[in-house]
Design an enzyme around this catalytic site. Structure first.
Site, PDB file in Angstrom:
ATOM      1  N   GLU A 341      97.893 128.010  37.098  1.00 28.63           N
ATOM      2  CA  GLU A 341      98.883 127.269  37.873  1.00 28.63           C
ATOM      3  C   GLU A 341      99.139 125.913  37.224  1.00 28.63           C
ATOM      4  OE1 GLU A 341      98.074 129.005  42.390  1.00 28.63           O
ATOM      5  OE2 GLU A 341      97.469 126.939  41.904  1.00 28.63           O
ATOM      6  N   CYS A 342     100.389 125.627  36.933  1.00 28.89           N
ATOM      7  CA  CYS A 342     100.841 124.318  36.459  1.00 28.89           C
ATOM      8  C   CYS A 342     100.093 123.888  35.189  1.00 28.89           C
ATOM      9  CB  CYS A 342     100.718 123.289  37.575  1.00 28.89           C
ATOM     10  SG  CYS A 342     101.782 121.841  37.336  1.00 28.89           S
ATOM     11  N   ALA A 343      99.069 123.068  35.308  1.00 25.79           N
ATOM     12  CA  ALA A 343      98.329 122.645  34.112  1.00 25.79           C
ATOM     13  C   ALA A 343      97.793 123.845  33.349  1.00 25.79           C
ATOM     14  CB  ALA A 343      97.186 121.713  34.510  1.00 25.79           C
ATOM     15  N   LEU A 345      99.186 126.754  33.161  1.00 22.72           N
ATOM     16  CA  LEU A 345     100.328 127.300  32.441  1.00 22.72           C
ATOM     17  C   LEU A 345     100.512 126.570  31.108  1.00 22.72           C
ATOM     18  CD1 LEU A 345     103.153 128.752  32.173  1.00 22.72           C
ATOM     19  CD2 LEU A 345     104.059 126.863  33.542  1.00 22.72           C
ATOM     20  N   SER A 430     102.323 130.133  36.166  1.00 27.77           N
ATOM     21  CA  SER A 430     103.560 129.504  36.624  1.00 27.77           C
ATOM     22  C   SER A 430     103.269 128.082  37.075  1.00 27.77           C
ATOM     23  CB  SER A 430     104.176 130.294  37.789  1.00 27.77           C
ATOM     24  OG  SER A 430     103.480 130.036  38.991  1.00 27.77           O
TER      25      SER A 430
END
Length: 451
Positions: A341-343, A345, A430
């Site tokens: 998630e986020c980082a 990704l 994502s």
């Protein structure tokens, strides 16, 4: 599952708007009450990961989030009770609000607001007022905040950033006119301000010695300026909790079999964004959860069958992450499921601002000047280790980076008529942050994918 009544003292620290000092007061209260010998349970309204880190440091137990949008309103009181019960029952729960007291999810009135959560957990509100540029008007503001929703009980006020004894007297006299007790007057103290970054405060894990000093200073500030006995008396006016505690084992349906695969959960200064319930749900689903720090650990934990990489600030540690080439190579070749998630990704891509990352996903990432922030209602586009295609999930975005491309041939999610994220083999990545207490099937599905 706990089903008996529990007279848990509790209160919500709120404010008319962001910037009034909720985190300062809430963290100081947690630390000061703990110094009195009380077991304090820290909580935060909304999806924020950073404030709970300071809460955890002050209370010496995990800071937990209460977010109706992410987990459903029906889980808020059960999650409060769960958090206040483990690892030991708390003597008091302190809940820090988000934004202004009545500010909710955009387009949903006060849904997911601090006021909404205060109603759900039947807790009195301690209102923090930044009094830097106001006098008697503070009383009018407090009266309006109290009258706006009569179901939300403002039980007292903390005057923050008081400039002088005369200023304090003026404010106290004004609040007395409207019948709201003043439980403390905190003077201006720049030395206890935590440094900020582009996404908010710098997380505790990134500056541990300084964070300890800040929390100690906040405790001393609150001890000197707040009537802690009055705060405790206010918290004790909350009625008994009657709803059963949330239970991770019940949420996932228990472990599937005797085998306990190892799931590596990214941590350390670069990956600080994780909800406590994630590890609890994975454990309840039958996994052995082991933390891995991509800055320092050269390999994954022995026997790792799946990897979860949450959010954080990889852009602040890009060179150090790149320097751990052995772990990057292992993740590039890892054949088990990976959820990012986020980082996470960004870390799995080829590069971040030109610095090499793992190269597991065919994307590049870079910092931008634009903040992407908000709740999202998403649909899973592709079957993956955490969701089935067509499954609805609620989450939030919080980043200043972008990727090229923005999604893969097999995307992870769809919202706002656009596709987002990547599903590549057994990798799901994502920008969407999710709270698995609202989506416990993700933990069960991931552990089953290990087998």
């Amino acid at each position: 599952m706990v089903s008996t009544q529990w007279a848990l003292p509790r209160l919500v620290v709120a404010a008319p708007a962001s910037g009034h000092g909720k985190t300062t007061v809430a963290t100081g209260l947690l630390a000061a009450l703990r110094r009195r010998g009380l077991t304090v349970s820290p909580h935060k309204v909304g999806p924020d990961y950073i404030d709970p880190g300071y809460h955890a440091l002050a209370a010496s137990r995990p800071g937990r989030n209460l977010d109706p949008f992410l987990v459903g309103a029906e889980r808020i009181a059960p999650l409060l009770r769960h958090g206040a019960s483990v690892p030991t029952p708390a003597d008091i729960a302190v809940v820090e609000g988000v934004m202004g007291l009545h500010d909710g999810a955009v387009g949903r009135r006060d849904y997911a607001s601090t006021a909404h959560v205060a109603r759900l957990i039947e807790a009195p509100v301690l209102l923090v007022l930044d009094t830097t540029a106001q006098g008697r008007s503070a009383a009018a503001l407090t009266l309006g905040m109290a009258a706006f929703d009569p179901a939300v009980r403002i039980g007292g006020v903390i005057l923050n950033r008081v400039g002088s004894p005369r200023h304090e007297t003026l404010l106290r006299d004004a609040l007395a006119e409207v019948g709201v007790p003043v439980l403390g007057a905190v003077t201006r103290a720049a030395e206890v301000a935590a440094p900020a970054r582009h996404l908010g405060l710098v997380p505790v894990a990134e500056r541990a010695p300084e964070s300890v000093a800040i929390v100690t200073a906040l405790a001393e500030l609150v001890e000197a300026t707040v009537d802690l006995d009055a705060v405790l008396d206010l918290a004790r006016t909350a009625p008994p909790l009657t709803i059963p505690a949330w239970d991770p084992v019940t949420a996932v349906g228990g472990p599937a079999d005797a085998e306990r695969p190892v799931v590596a959960l990214a941590g350390g200064p670069a990956f600080t964004f994780s909800y406590a319930e994630t590890a609890e749900l994975l454990t309840a689903a039958g996994a052995d959860v082991v933390t891995v720090d991509p800055l320092r650990d050269p390999t994954l934990p022995a026997g790792t069958r799946a990897v979860v990489i949450g959010g954080g600030f990889p852009e602040a540690y890009a060179e150090a992450l790149a320097g751990n080439a052995t772990l990057r190579a292992e993740l590039a070749d890892f054949d088990g499921p990976i959820v990012a998630e986020c980082a996470g990704l960004l870390y799995l891509g080829r590069s971040l601002d030109g610095v090499p990352m793992c190269g597991r996903l065919d994307l590049t990432a870079r910092m931008t000047g634009r903040l992407t922030l908000g709740y999202r209602e998403a649909l899973a586009v592709t079957d993956s280790p955490v969701a089935r295609a067509g499954e609805p999930v609620r989450g939030h975005e919080f980043h200043r980076t972008t990727t090229d491309p923005t999604h893969g041939d097999r995307s992870a999610w769809r919202w706002d008529d656009a596709e987002h994220g990547f599903v590549s083999g057994r990798v799901h990545a994502s920008y969407l942050h999710t709270h698995w207490a609202g989506h416990p099937a993700a933990a069960r599905r991931l552990v089953e994918a290990c087998r």
